[in-house]
Design a protein around this motif. Structure first.
Motif, PDB file in Angstrom:
ATOM      1  N   GLY A   9       0.825  -1.207   0.000  1.00  0.00           N
ATOM      2  CA  GLY A   9       0.000   0.000   0.000  1.00  0.00           C
ATOM      3  C   GLY A   9       0.854   1.248   0.000  1.00  0.00           C
ATOM      4  N   GLY A  10       0.774   2.032  -1.084  1.00  0.00           N
ATOM      5  CA  GLY A  10       1.552   3.260  -1.170  1.00  0.00           C
ATOM      6  C   GLY A  10       1.458   3.868  -2.553  1.00  0.00           C
ATOM      7  N   ASP A  11       1.550   5.196  -2.618  1.00  0.00           N
ATOM      8  CA  ASP A  11       1.422   5.903  -3.896  1.00  0.00           C
ATOM      9  C   ASP A  11       2.740   6.516  -4.349  1.00  0.00           C
ATOM     10  N   SER A  33      -0.780  -7.558  -5.169  1.00  0.00           N
ATOM     11  CA  SER A  33      -1.546  -6.334  -5.470  1.00  0.00           C
ATOM     12  C   SER A  33      -0.824  -5.116  -4.919  1.00  0.00           C
ATOM     13  N   ILE A  34      -1.163  -3.956  -5.516  1.00  0.00           N
ATOM     14  CA  ILE A  34      -0.654  -2.673  -5.026  1.00  0.00           C
ATOM     15  C   ILE A  34      -1.832  -1.716  -4.910  1.00  0.00           C
ATOM     16  N   GLY A  35      -2.034  -1.172  -3.723  1.00  0.00           N
ATOM     17  CA  GLY A  35      -3.096  -0.192  -3.508  1.00  0.00           C
ATOM     18  C   GLY A  35      -2.500   1.192  -3.323  1.00  0.00           C
ATOM     19  N   LYS A  36      -2.974   2.152  -4.085  1.00  0.00           N
ATOM     20  CA  LYS A  36      -2.402   3.493  -4.019  1.00  0.00           C
ATOM     21  C   LYS A  36      -2.915   4.294  -2.830  1.00  0.00           C
ATOM     22  N   GLU A  40      -8.233   1.872  -1.111  1.00  0.00           N
ATOM     23  CA  GLU A  40      -7.983   0.747  -2.009  1.00  0.00           C
ATOM     24  C   GLU A  40      -7.407  -0.438  -1.236  1.00  0.00           C
ATOM     25  N   VAL A  41      -6.484  -0.157  -0.353  1.00  0.00           N
ATOM     26  CA  VAL A  41      -5.855  -1.227   0.429  1.00  0.00           C
ATOM     27  C   VAL A  41      -6.891  -1.961   1.267  1.00  0.00           C
ATOM     28  N   LEU A 308     -15.112  11.845  -4.638  1.00  0.00           N
ATOM     29  CA  LEU A 308     -14.483  11.780  -3.323  1.00  0.00           C
ATOM     30  C   LEU A 308     -13.770  10.452  -3.094  1.00  0.00           C
ATOM     31  N   ASP A 309     -13.807   9.592  -4.093  1.00  0.00           N
ATOM     32  CA  ASP A 309     -13.183   8.274  -3.998  1.00  0.00           C
ATOM     33  C   ASP A 309     -13.802   7.450  -2.876  1.00  0.00           C
ATOM     34  N   VAL A 310     -15.113   7.637  -2.676  1.00  0.00           N
ATOM     35  CA  VAL A 310     -15.853   6.889  -1.658  1.00  0.00           C
ATOM     36  C   VAL A 310     -16.432   5.611  -2.260  1.00  0.00           C
ATOM     37  N   ARG A 311     -17.046   5.748  -3.422  1.00  0.00           N
ATOM     38  CA  ARG A 311     -17.710   4.610  -4.065  1.00  0.00           C
ATOM     39  C   ARG A 311     -17.788   4.857  -5.561  1.00  0.00           C
ATOM     40  N   LYS A 312     -17.378   3.877  -6.351  1.00  0.00           N
ATOM     41  CA  LYS A 312     -17.494   3.987  -7.800  1.00  0.00           C
ATOM     42  C   LYS A 312     -18.946   3.766  -8.219  1.00  0.00           C
ATOM     43  N   SER A 313     -19.354   4.445  -9.274  1.00  0.00           N
ATOM     44  CA  SER A 313     -20.754   4.362  -9.699  1.00  0.00           C
ATOM     45  C   SER A 313     -21.155   2.941 -10.071  1.00  0.00           C
ATOM     46  N   GLU A 314     -20.204   2.160 -10.604  1.00  0.00           N
ATOM     47  CA  GLU A 314     -20.541   0.785 -10.986  1.00  0.00           C
ATOM     48  C   GLU A 314     -20.751  -0.118  -9.769  1.00  0.00           C
ATOM     49  N   ASP A 315     -20.410   0.385  -8.583  1.00  0.00           N
ATOM     50  CA  ASP A 315     -20.608  -0.388  -7.363  1.00  0.00           C
ATOM     51  C   ASP A 315     -21.845   0.060  -6.596  1.00  0.00           C
ATOM     52  N   VAL A 316     -22.689   0.836  -7.249  1.00  0.00           N
ATOM     53  CA  VAL A 316     -23.924   1.317  -6.631  1.00  0.00           C
ATOM     54  C   VAL A 316     -25.107   0.800  -7.442  1.00  0.00           C
ATOM     55  N   VAL A 317     -26.142   0.378  -6.762  1.00  0.00           N
ATOM     56  CA  VAL A 317     -27.358  -0.067  -7.434  1.00  0.00           C
ATOM     57  C   VAL A 317     -28.514   0.832  -6.996  1.00  0.00           C
TER      58      VAL A 317
END
Length: 403
Positions: A9-11, A33-36, A40-41, A308-317
């Motif tokens: 985990g790191g950017d 995996s790498i989370g920025k 993400e991590v 805000l990087d809270v939730r991607k639209s494809e992950d909302v129904v």
């Protein structure tokens, strides 16, 4: 023995490149995996179940590295976290261990140092996994429930009604423990819907959020007669600001470890607590009515979550409420306006039946067959009920843009 799985985990691109190069030279280790970002991590830790060790750059954000370590310990108690620090000294080690890390490493470690630290952390991680698998921990370590968050595009879309109904439906399934959380912190109305009075709320858990015990939760929760346990919003709206992102993570983490289903009513107004709930949830649904102002409001809200990087639209129904064949806007058209997936199930209007049920404190017995059937089908789609427990009859349609 299988390769030891590492998550970084790191950017910092230089840091990432360094560890990529060093990991290639190590036998028996795999950088999976790498989370920025910390968000993400945390998401990867939840989905990559075979990860043994998480390496976390001390400069990661937006959640600080030490807070991220605590979140990982709460979410995956058998996953070892190791902090990457510019200065490795007693102070850095003490802070890391207090947060729950398994140690610290220099951001530019030698090959031998890296191999030794990763091996030790992985040995602990795999030992903990076997211990948990053998049933030697309590409910906090051994269970990972499902968090489902509901938010409203605007007031009056039926978010609280659905959250309560889904909680009641889930609690009727044998052997299923359910908690309903009123995260509409400024205008929570769950007590009115369930006709309950309770002096405790989520505000009573804030100061002890980092070390919540079963007794503390029992004191704060209301045990409803129809099955679900309920954690209320503060009775004083001004206390909503006390429910921080960190406290929300810790409280929901404690609930996830003790309940099979945690339903969160996030309301319409986005606070630090409700936004964090949306970020942590396994499934997020936004309630919308078939009118243009509401659909546009929902679109704006989901775009805000994405920015805000809270939730991607494809992950909302989206859940279409008050839906009737007489409406000018039908589900397919609503889906095109929203640009979101719609649930197969739409919720019909049931004004008179709901009014009677709310006024008589009998929401578990709404006298409208179509509405009750829709709730159970929606519960199945959102993972609140097992498919076998859902009434297979009535009104299903093809998924529109389903994820």
């Amino acid at each position: 023995m299988s390769d030891i799985k590492i998550l970084l985990g790191g950017d910092d691109q230089e840091l990432v490149a360094t560890f990529r190069a060093v990991m290639v030279e190590l036998t028996g280790f795999e950088l999976v995996s790498i989370g920025k970002t910390s968000n993400e991590v945390l998401g990867m830790v939840a989905t990559e179940q075979d990860v043994d060790v998480v390496l976390i750059d001390e400069n990661i954000g937006p959640v600080p590295a030490h807070d991220l370590v605590r979140d990982i310990a709460m979410q995956r108690p058998n996953c070892a976290a190791v902090l990457l620090c510019t200065t490795v000294d007693e102070s850095a080690l003490t802070r890391a261990l207090e947060a729950g890390a398994r140690g610290v490493l220099s951001r530019q470690p030698s090959l031998e140092e890296l191999q030794s630290r990763l091996s030790t952390a992985a040995e602990w991680s795999r030992g903990m996994s076997k211990w948990i698998g053998g049933g030697h921990v309590d409910a906090v370590g051994g269970r990972r429930g499902r968090i489902v968050a509901l938010a409203g595009a605007k007031g009056g879309t039926g978010t609280t009604t659905l959250a309560v109904q889904l909680a009641l439906a889930a609690a009727q399934q044998p052997g299923r423990s359910v908690c309903l959380v009123d995260m509409d912190l400024q205008a929570g109305d769950v007590p009115s819907y369930l006709d309950l009075v309770h002096r405790r709320s989520i505000a009573d858990l804030i100061d002890v959020a980092g070390e919540i015990t079963g007794t503390m939760l029992a004191d704060a929760l209301f045990m409803h007669g129809d099955g679900p346990h309920v954690l209320l919003a503060p009775s004083d709206p001004e206390r909503s600001e006390d429910v921080t992102a960190l406290a929300t993570r810790q409280i929901l983490g404690a609930l996830r470890s003790r309940y099979d289903i945690v339903l969160v009513d996030c309301g319409t107004f986005m606070t630090e607590g409700s936004v964090t709930a949306i970020e942590l949830a396994d499934r997020v649904a936004i309630t919308v009515m078939p009118d243009l102002p509401c659909l546009r409001a929902a679109k704006r809200m989901v775009r805000l979550w994405s920015r805000l990087d809270v939730r991607k639209s494809e992950d909302v129904v989206a859940v279409l409420t008050r839906q009737s064949r007489k409406n000018e806007i039908q589900p397919d058209f609503a889906a095109r306006i929203l640009g979101l997936a719609l649930t197969r199930t739409t919720v019909p209007p049931a004004f008179r039946a709901l009014e009677k049920a709310i006024n008589n404190a009998s929401l578990s017995r709404v006298e409208d067959d179509g509405f009750r059937r829709a709730v159970r089908q929606l519960a199945g789609e959102l993972g609140v009920l097992d498919s076998a427990a859902v009434d297979p009859g009535g009104g299903k349609r093809a998924m529109t843009g389903a994820p």
